[in-house]
Design a protein around this motif. Structure first.
Motif, PDB file in Angstrom:
ATOM      1  N   ASP A 166       0.835  -1.203   0.000  1.00 33.55           N
ATOM      2  CA  ASP A 166       0.000   0.000   0.000  1.00 33.55           C
ATOM      3  C   ASP A 166       0.870   1.252   0.000  1.00 33.55           C
ATOM      4  N   PHE A 167       1.919   1.209   0.812  1.00 28.91           N
ATOM      5  CA  PHE A 167       2.814   2.357   0.907  1.00 28.91           C
ATOM      6  C   PHE A 167       3.512   2.628  -0.421  1.00 28.91           C
ATOM      7  N   GLU A 168       3.967   1.575  -1.082  1.00 29.53           N
ATOM      8  CA  GLU A 168       4.632   1.760  -2.376  1.00 29.53           C
ATOM      9  C   GLU A 168       3.667   2.349  -3.401  1.00 29.53           C
ATOM     10  N   LEU A 169       2.401   1.948  -3.343  1.00 27.74           N
ATOM     11  CA  LEU A 169       1.395   2.516  -4.235  1.00 27.74           C
ATOM     12  C   LEU A 169       1.211   4.002  -3.952  1.00 27.74           C
ATOM     13  N   LEU A 170       1.122   4.362  -2.678  1.00 28.25           N
ATOM     14  CA  LEU A 170       0.992   5.766  -2.303  1.00 28.25           C
ATOM     15  C   LEU A 170       2.162   6.577  -2.842  1.00 28.25           C
ATOM     16  N   ILE A 171       3.375   6.079  -2.657  1.00 31.50           N
ATOM     17  CA  ILE A 171       4.561   6.810  -3.099  1.00 31.50           C
ATOM     18  C   ILE A 171       4.588   6.930  -4.623  1.00 31.50           C
ATOM     19  N   SER A 172       4.146   5.890  -5.322  1.00 32.13           N
ATOM     20  CA  SER A 172       4.117   5.965  -6.790  1.00 32.13           C
ATOM     21  C   SER A 172       3.140   7.041  -7.262  1.00 32.13           C
ATOM     22  N   LEU A 173       2.000   7.170  -6.591  1.00 28.00           N
ATOM     23  CA  LEU A 173       1.053   8.238  -6.922  1.00 28.00           C
ATOM     24  C   LEU A 173       1.645   9.614  -6.617  1.00 28.00           C
ATOM     25  N   CYS A 174       2.376   9.709  -5.524  1.00 27.65           N
ATOM     26  CA  CYS A 174       3.017  10.980  -5.163  1.00 27.65           C
ATOM     27  C   CYS A 174       4.079  11.366  -6.189  1.00 27.65           C
ATOM     28  N   ARG A 175       4.794  10.387  -6.719  1.00 24.60           N
ATOM     29  CA  ARG A 175       5.799  10.683  -7.745  1.00 24.60           C
ATOM     30  C   ARG A 175       5.143  11.257  -9.001  1.00 24.60           C
ATOM     31  N   ILE A 176       4.012  10.651  -9.408  1.00 24.17           N
ATOM     32  CA  ILE A 176       3.288  11.153 -10.573  1.00 24.17           C
ATOM     33  C   ILE A 176       2.815  12.583 -10.316  1.00 24.17           C
ATOM     34  N   ALA A 177       2.235  12.801  -9.135  1.00 14.73           N
ATOM     35  CA  ALA A 177       1.725  14.137  -8.789  1.00 14.73           C
ATOM     36  C   ALA A 177       2.853  15.160  -8.717  1.00 14.73           C
ATOM     37  N   ALA A 178       3.996  14.763  -8.171  1.00 12.12           N
ATOM     38  CA  ALA A 178       5.128  15.691  -8.024  1.00 12.12           C
ATOM     39  C   ALA A 178       5.637  16.157  -9.384  1.00 12.12           C
ATOM     40  N   GLU A 179       5.629  15.264 -10.364  1.00  9.88           N
ATOM     41  CA  GLU A 179       6.079  15.638 -11.709  1.00  9.88           C
ATOM     42  C   GLU A 179       5.156  16.674 -12.337  1.00  9.88           C
ATOM     43  N   ARG A 180       3.874  16.630 -11.979  1.00  5.61           N
ATOM     44  CA  ARG A 180       2.888  17.525 -12.581  1.00  5.61           C
ATOM     45  C   ARG A 180       2.710  18.827 -11.803  1.00  5.61           C
ATOM     46  N   TYR A 181       2.754  18.737 -10.465  1.00  5.46           N
ATOM     47  CA  TYR A 181       2.363  19.888  -9.639  1.00  5.46           C
ATOM     48  C   TYR A 181       3.446  20.345  -8.663  1.00  5.46           C
ATOM     49  N   GLY A 182       4.590  19.654  -8.647  1.00  2.84           N
ATOM     50  CA  GLY A 182       5.659  20.023  -7.728  1.00  2.84           C
ATOM     51  C   GLY A 182       5.706  19.109  -6.513  1.00  2.84           C
ATOM     52  N   ASN A 183       6.850  19.087  -5.877  1.00  5.58           N
ATOM     53  CA  ASN A 183       7.098  18.179  -4.760  1.00  5.58           C
ATOM     54  C   ASN A 183       6.608  18.790  -3.450  1.00  5.58           C
ATOM     55  N   SER A 184       5.300  18.905  -3.339  1.00  4.95           N
ATOM     56  CA  SER A 184       4.684  19.483  -2.146  1.00  4.95           C
ATOM     57  C   SER A 184       3.290  18.890  -1.990  1.00  4.95           C
ATOM     58  N   PHE A 185       2.999  18.366  -0.804  1.00  8.43           N
ATOM     59  CA  PHE A 185       1.745  17.643  -0.596  1.00  8.43           C
ATOM     60  C   PHE A 185       1.026  18.140   0.650  1.00  8.43           C
ATOM     61  N   THR A 186      -0.235  18.466   0.450  1.00 10.79           N
ATOM     62  CA  THR A 186      -1.097  18.857   1.565  1.00 10.79           C
ATOM     63  C   THR A 186      -1.629  17.594   2.239  1.00 10.79           C
ATOM     64  N   TYR A 187      -1.723  17.638   3.561  1.00  6.70           N
ATOM     65  CA  TYR A 187      -2.292  16.519   4.321  1.00  6.70           C
ATOM     66  C   TYR A 187      -3.447  17.025   5.159  1.00  6.70           C
ATOM     67  N   THR A 188      -4.550  16.304   5.092  1.00  2.12           N
ATOM     68  CA  THR A 188      -5.745  16.646   5.869  1.00  2.12           C
ATOM     69  C   THR A 188      -6.035  15.506   6.829  1.00  2.12           C
ATOM     70  N   LEU A 189      -6.103  15.819   8.115  1.00  2.00           N
ATOM     71  CA  LEU A 189      -6.388  14.812   9.146  1.00  2.00           C
ATOM     72  C   LEU A 189      -7.737  15.134   9.777  1.00  2.00           C
ATOM     73  N   ILE A 190      -8.644  14.160   9.728  1.00  2.09           N
ATOM     74  CA  ILE A 190     -10.023  14.335  10.201  1.00  2.09           C
ATOM     75  C   ILE A 190     -10.303  13.332  11.316  1.00  2.09           C
ATOM     76  N   ASP A 191     -10.976  13.765  12.349  1.00  2.00           N
ATOM     77  CA  ASP A 191     -11.442  12.845  13.392  1.00  2.00           C
ATOM     78  C   ASP A 191     -12.657  12.073  12.879  1.00  2.00           C
ATOM     79  N   GLU A 192     -12.712  10.792  13.173  1.00  2.00           N
ATOM     80  CA  GLU A 192     -13.810   9.955  12.681  1.00  2.00           C
ATOM     81  C   GLU A 192     -15.176  10.516  13.083  1.00  2.00           C
ATOM     82  N   ALA A 193     -15.286  11.057  14.290  1.00  6.48           N
ATOM     83  CA  ALA A 193     -16.573  11.597  14.750  1.00  6.48           C
ATOM     84  C   ALA A 193     -17.052  12.716  13.815  1.00  6.48           C
ATOM     85  N   ASP A 194     -16.125  13.561  13.377  1.00 10.56           N
ATOM     86  CA  ASP A 194     -16.509  14.657  12.479  1.00 10.56           C
ATOM     87  C   ASP A 194     -16.898  14.126  11.108  1.00 10.56           C
TER      88      ASP A 194
END
Length: 198
Positions: A166-194
């Protein structure tokens, strides 16, 4: 935790006034959901990646932990307590880099506020003292070639995927995104209750 759809992730982000990226192919949204059960020492949270390719929407959901393992809750690395990433959206938080100089992962690139849990018990405390800075809160995998069941020393505050594939898949998607939009990733953390109440 039930499977989350693209529409639900988009809806919750917009309701919380967070950015949700939909312009262009592989413009990925990385969204973590922290389980209501914060006593657990298991991978009971999820990290999702949502994106579009053409008119098709995609969501990949990975077993993960957004909390430190019990080992580091009882034995904090920092004298102020174990780092607890607080729910929120962190724009440009990660970049592709090296985790502990061992393998490619998503590594912290900008300072954030974290909570400090200094109770030294098994329950994650999210309302303690806060601290601002660079804490090495990365997104990485647990074991190198298996699906890990117990967090323990795999996280001292990082966001950690249970399964190495799963992790390797995530990183492969990040590599594709980085080539298109730059090496910067937003992270959103949500509590399950919300997630289900909004």
């Amino acid at each position: 935790m039930k499977h989350l759809t693209y529409a639900r992730l988009r809806d919750i982000c917009l309701k919380m006034n967070y950015a949700f990226f939909e312009t262009g192919d592989y413009n990925i949204n990385i969204v973590g959901v922290r389980s209501i059960d914060t006593h657990a020492n298991t991978f009971n949270d999820v990290i999702c990646v949502a994106f579009k390719v053409g008119n098709a929407t995609h969501v990949m959901q990975f077993k993960a932990t957004t909390d430190a393992g019990v080992y580091y809750r009882n034995n904090p690395v920092n004298v102020n307590g174990t780092a607890v990433m607080l729910a929120g959206q962190y724009r440009g938080f990660w970049q592709l880099g090296w985790h502990k100089n061992k393998y490619k992962a998503l590594v912290q690139k900008s300072p954030i506020w974290v909570g400090r849990d200094n109770n030294k018990d098994s329950k994650i405390k999210t309302n303690g003292k806060t601290e601002h800075g660079m804490f090495g809160i990365n997104c990485h995998r647990a074991s190198v070639n298996t699906t890990s069941k117990v967090v323990d020393k795999f996280s001292a505050g990082c966001q950690v995927l249970a399964n190495s594939s799963d992790f390797e898949l995530l990183i492969s998607l990040c590599r594709i995104a980085a080539e298109r939009y730059g090496n910067s990733f937003t992270y959103t953390l949500i509590d399950e209750a919300d997630l289900w109440n909004l």
